[in-house]
Structure formats: C-alpha cells, structure tokens
Scaffold this motif. Structure first.
Motif, mmCIF file in Angstrom:
data_model
loop_
_atom_site.group_PDB
_atom_site.id
_atom_site.type_symbol
_atom_site.label_atom_id
_atom_site.label_comp_id
_atom_site.label_asym_id
_atom_site.label_seq_id
_atom_site.Cartn_x
_atom_site.Cartn_y
_atom_site.Cartn_z
ATOM 1 N N GLU B 164 0.845 -1.200 0.000
ATOM 2 C CA GLU B 164 0.000 0.000 0.000
ATOM 3 C C GLU B 164 0.880 1.250 0.000
ATOM 4 N N LEU B 165 1.867 1.219 0.900
ATOM 5 C CA LEU B 165 2.758 2.364 1.051
ATOM 6 C C LEU B 165 3.529 2.602 -0.246
ATOM 7 N N ALA B 166 4.011 1.515 -0.844
ATOM 8 C CA ALA B 166 4.745 1.640 -2.108
ATOM 9 C C ALA B 166 3.839 2.238 -3.185
ATOM 10 N N ALA B 167 2.596 1.749 -3.259
ATOM 11 C CA ALA B 167 1.658 2.252 -4.270
ATOM 12 C C ALA B 167 1.400 3.741 -4.071
ATOM 13 N N ALA B 168 1.430 4.171 -2.806
ATOM 14 C CA ALA B 168 1.134 5.567 -2.493
ATOM 15 C C ALA B 168 2.311 6.491 -2.800
ATOM 16 N N LEU B 169 3.500 5.915 -2.940
ATOM 17 C CA LEU B 169 4.684 6.766 -3.060
ATOM 18 C C LEU B 169 5.287 6.792 -4.462
ATOM 19 N N ILE B 170 4.635 6.125 -5.405
ATOM 20 C CA ILE B 170 5.165 6.041 -6.767
ATOM 21 C C ILE B 170 5.345 7.413 -7.397
#
Lengths: 268, 335
Positions: B164-170
């Motif tokens: 989730e965090l990775a998806a939010a930081l792209i």
C-alpha cells in the motif's frame, strides 16, 4: 495530449480487467451458455405473440426480431462494459474507498467508469449480431448502406444513453448508500426495451410510449436503431436521438459532479 | 507548506431513539443534530516537518486529514497546502499529495500489487525512467520484491500495508498524510514501517502528518505533536514539552536484589508498581536527584533508571483533564 493520456489509462484498465478474466477461464463457457439461454427465453414471448397474428402495431415478426437483437447487443454492452464498473462505485461508496479515486489526479467519473470490464460478455454482442442476420434472412432482404451507417451511429447514442442512465442511478448511491434496489429497478425497466416502443401505444393512451421515448429513453435505444436498419427512421428522429443522447449525457455528468461535491465519505 | 486557519467541519446527522415507534415517526419527521467534527483549529506546518496528530477516537483527526487532502469541504475556515486550496482538487495539487489509510486499501484485490503500481504510474504521469528508479528503491527499502507479483488477496496484512505504502509513493508526494498506517501490524512490522517513513521523509524532504493510536509511532517519528480533542486544538508543540507539562513527575525504576518493605519504598515517593523485585516510584522532577541518592544508599538496588511517564498515560491524563474542564464548563451555575 489529454485525450492520449486518457486513452493510455483506458488501455491499462482494460489490460487489468483482461488479466482478471483470464484468471477465471471457466467463466467464458458459463457466460456463453447463460447468454444463449437468456436469448432464447427473450425470444419465447415473441413466438407466442406472433403465432396468433402476423403483425403487431406495424411490426412483423422479422422486424420485431431486430429489436430483440438490439436489446441483446445492448445488454452485452451494459453487462460487459458499464455495469461492472459502476456497481464497483456503489461498493467504493459503502466501504469509503472512493476516497482513493478522488485523490487521483484524473477525472473521477472516467476512473470509476473504466475500472472493470467483463470481456466474456462480448458473447451477448455476438448473439445480437447473429439475431440481426437471422432476422434479415427471415425478412428476405438486406439493409441499405445508409440504414446500416445510421444504426451504427445509433449504437453510439444508445450506449451513451445507457451509460448516462447508469451514472444517474449510481449518483443516487451518494444519497441513499444502498442502491441495490435501484439497480434491480433499472434492469427490470430496461427489459421493456426488448419490444418495439409502439407496442405500448395502447397502454394509458400512449403515455407509456411517451415515457419510454423522453423520460427513460428506451425507445431511442432499441426501436430507433432497428427502424434505421429497416430504413424506416425519419432523419429528424436520428438528429433527435443524437442531440437527445448528448443532452442526457451532459445532464448526468452535472448530477455526478454535484453528487461528488456532496460526498462526505464513510466515517473512518 | 500547510496553513490552517479557523477550520471547522460540521455534519448534520440524522438521529432517532431506538424502537419501532421512533423508527416510524422518523420516516415522517426527522430530527437532526449537528456534529462538530472539527470546531475551529489553526496551525502551520513547515516543509519537511513530521507532525503527529493525537487525540482520542472521534476527536477530528481523520476529518482534518481529509480536509487537507481535499476529500471534504470545510464548513468554515481557510486551508492551503503548498499554495493550493485542497477542496478544489486541482491536478497539480493531487500530484503533490497522498493519503495513506491503514484501514482502507487502494490495491486491486484480485491482482498483484505490481498492476496497481503500473496503474498509478499512468494516472500520475510518472516518466518511465523515474518510475523504474522509484519502484526499485521502494522494493529494496520495503523488501517487497517477491510480494508484488502475488495477488493482493494472498498477502498478509503487514505485507499488504507495505505494498500500500509503495503504491502511495510512486509519484513521490511532497506531502504525505498517514492515517494510522501501522494499525493491526505486529511490533516488528510497525518498526519497519516507522524506519521506512522516516527515511522517506529525510530522503525526499516530504512533509508528513501522522495519526496513530500507537504512541511509539508518534514518539519515534514526530518531534512535534498537535493534540486535537472534540474538534478543538488543545496542544501544539514539542512532544517532550507536552510530557513535561502534563506529567512533570519522573519515574524512578528500581531493580532490587531482595524484597523490601512497602513502607520503606513509599517514604521515597509515590509507589506506582511494586512486584517481584521491581519497584516504580513517581517523584517530582526537582526531587529526582535526592531520591536517587537516598535509594542507592538505603535500598539493595541492583539497577536504577529514570524515565518519563509512558506516553499512553500522558495522553489519557491529558484527555481526562480536558474532559473534566468541559464538564465543569457545561454544568449549570447554582443560584
């Protein structure tokens, strides 16, 4: 530039839906079978009605078959390309995950309308085309080129109308949260579109025909394109359908934007 | 970076008493009450700051974050984030921010997280080269290399949260709102998330607002805290200063080599706990030195530490204080 970006987004969403449906290959066969089954049940009343008389309110059996063909085709589009995405919106609203859609720097209506497709529903579209061919074989003639072109144009307006009606239904979800009943209502009303709209002339002194032309434009969706194929659609009706569909789409867009503004998301 | 002036968010909520009769009546006549989720708060946050929002359930933390990220229209007041008015939801603004919610997920449920990443890349117009760089950084920092190709529904809560965090930081947001990002995670995973969030903040200079029920998150990440209670701002400043204000007393923790009489302990200070060779005393700050000296000379001490009161306690005391103040204020004055 903007169009290119949205086309690319559409491509990616389509790819994701494609991947998803490939995971469930068995669906293809069940979809195919149910589609065939529903087509035949849709045809049954037609056989019953026409076994008694050769003509119904100016529509012969073959001509009425064209209307059923359009109904089947549009049902395929509705259930394959419109319904899955927009049912997803209702889910988003209930769970509060619509927040993520609204956080994205892209048009929210576009994002929610393209989030999910069911490619196997193309089976209905093929069945619809099959019905056209059978109907014209039954009529013993083929449509004119202009008639065909007009019906292709009307395919566009019909899809737009269906989509806009769905957007209106879904917008209601912002106010009542549970729209399951509304979607059932919508599906049952859409069922009327399997008959040529003039069939309803006898009901309530033609009130129903008026309603289905102007209020819930079912006539525009199936009867008009069938008439166009038969070369019987007056040009002003064609223009009216295009303008009407455009206005309807614009109106539903306004309602959607207003609903988004009202959206206050489920409490954390 | 962020400026909030007199922010208010009031809701109209339909209310009815339980029972069939009341339910029928409410069909015709509905009574509404106004819920003041946020009732006039103001603060400023500088670029690159890490700020913790604290407050009990229903204090207005999430509402404030949603207003800041443009999801809710404020009823009153002025809010700007990096020069944008959030509620307008301009593309330029949305590309700069992200809201991560521990209880909700944006990952596509039936597909691997990599598909969501790809979708977000397209939505945020991230150039291919930058995307590759960012994603490989994120994969390395969060150790999610073998996770992102599995369907999301097969991942554990912790694994999913990392993705989730990775998806939010792209799109490398400049402002990151984190609403209970560690909820439900085990201690080790909480620590991983904290380290990662801190590294992201330091590497990209991103401004960060965090709400959490885990005080460890706040203590580890946020030098500054804003306490919101019943929609009102009750504290804004350093975390240490807050502890000082609410609980100026220190805790002296003694490990004893043999059992000691309770009376001897209580002569040194208030006994918080005393069991199986460990005693915790609460003493006034200015008395700490004297207490430590006396304890060392009079008791069989093996080990001694001086600590602040646990943050959880500080918080519950703070909330209890403000609740008492409110009750006192709303009580009728005797004639």
């Amino acid at each position: 530039m903007k169009v290119k970006r949205y086309l690319r987004l559409l491509g990616i969403q389509l790819k994701a839906s494609g991947l998803l449906s490939l995971q469930y290959r068995a669906d293809f066969f069940t979809e195919g079978l149910t589609s065939l089954f529903w087509t035949f049940t849709a045809l049954a009343p037609l056989f019953v009605v026409y076994s008694e008389r050769p003509n119904l309110e100016g529509w012969s059996f073959g001509e009425a078959l064209l209307v059923v063909g359009w109904f089947t085709l549009l049902q395929g589009i509705l259930e394959g390309a419109i319904n899955p995405s927009l049912t997803g919106v209702v889910e988003h609203i209930r769970k509060g995950t619509l927040d993520f859609v609204l956080l994205k720097p892209a048009d929210a209506q576009f994002l929610v309308s393209t989030q999910r497709f069911q490619p196997w529903r193309a089976f209905n579209v093929l069945t619809g085309v099959g019905l056209f061919v059978y109907a014209f074989m039954h009529l013993g003639r083929w449509p004119s080129v202009t008639g065909l072109l007009a019906s292709v144009l009307l395919l566009g307006t019909s899809t737009l109308l269906l989509y806009s009606l769905w957007i209106l239904t879904v917008s209601a979800a912002f106010f009542v949260v549970r729209v399951d009943n509304l979607t059932y209502l919508f599906t049952s009303i859409f069922d009327f579109a399997r008959w040529p709209s003039s069939v309803f002339q006898g009901v309530g002194r033609g009130v129903l025909t008026l309603v289905f032309t102007y209020v819930i434009p079912l006539a525009l969706m199936t009867t008009f394109p069938a008439q166009a194929m038969l070369g019987r659609l007056p040009p002003q009706s064609l223009v009216g359908a295009v303008v009407g569909a455009g206005l309807f789409a614009w109106g539903s867009r306004q309602v959607w934007l207003r609903s988004i503004r009202r959206y206050t998301s489920a409490s954390s | 970076m962020i400026s909030v002036r007199g922010l208010r968010k009031h809701y109209q909520v339909h209310q009815r008493p339980p029972g069939l009769k009341a339910a029928l009546r409410s069909l015709v006549h509905r009574s509404y009450t106004t819920v003041k989720a946020v009732d006039g708060i103001s603060f400023d946050i500088r670029p690159g700051e890490r700020v913790g929002f604290l407050g009990p359930n229903g204090a207005g933390k999430t509402t404030t974050l949603k207003v800041l990220s443009g999801l809710l229209h404020p009823s009153d007041g002025e809010v700007t984030v990096d020069g944008h008015v959030p509620q307008k939801r301009e593309e330029a603004f949305l590309k700069k921010i992200m809201l991560v919610m521990g209880q909700k997920q944006q990952l596509l449920w039936d597909l691997p997280p990599a598909e969501t990443f790809e979708l977000n890349r397209a939505i945020y117009d991230v150039p291919q080269a930058q995307y590759k760089k960012t994603i490989s950084d994120l994969i390395e920092l969060l150790e999610i290399g073998d996770l992102i190709v599995k369907p999301t529904r097969q991942l554990s809560l912790g694994e999913r949260m990392k993705c989730e965090l990775a998806a939010a930081l792209i799109h490398q947001p400049r402002v990151l709102f984190l609403d209970e990002p560690t909820i439900g995670l085990d201690v080790a995973m909480q620590a991983t998330m904290r380290t990662f969030i801190k590294e992201y903040n330091e590497k990209y200079g991103a401004t960060l607002i965090l709400t959490s029920h885990y005080m460890d998150d706040v203590a580890a990440l946020c030098p500054r805290v804003i306490v919101i209670d019943k929609g009102l701002l009750s504290y804004d400043g350093g975390l240490d200063a807050l502890v000082q204000r609410v609980r100026p007393e220190k805790r002296v923790v003694l490990r004893l080599s043999e059992e000691v009489d309770a009376a001897r302990l209580s002569s040194l200070g208030r006994v918080v706990t005393h069991e199986s060779g460990t005693a915790v005393l609460q003493v006034q700050q200015e008395a700490v030195n004297a207490t430590v000296t006396r304890a060392l000379s009079t008791l069989p001490v093996m080990d001694l530490t001086v600590e602040n009161a646990p943050l959880e306690e500080v918080m519950s005391e703070l909330f209890a204080e403000s609740k008492a103040r409110r009750t006192a204020a709303s009580e009728p004055v005797p004639a």
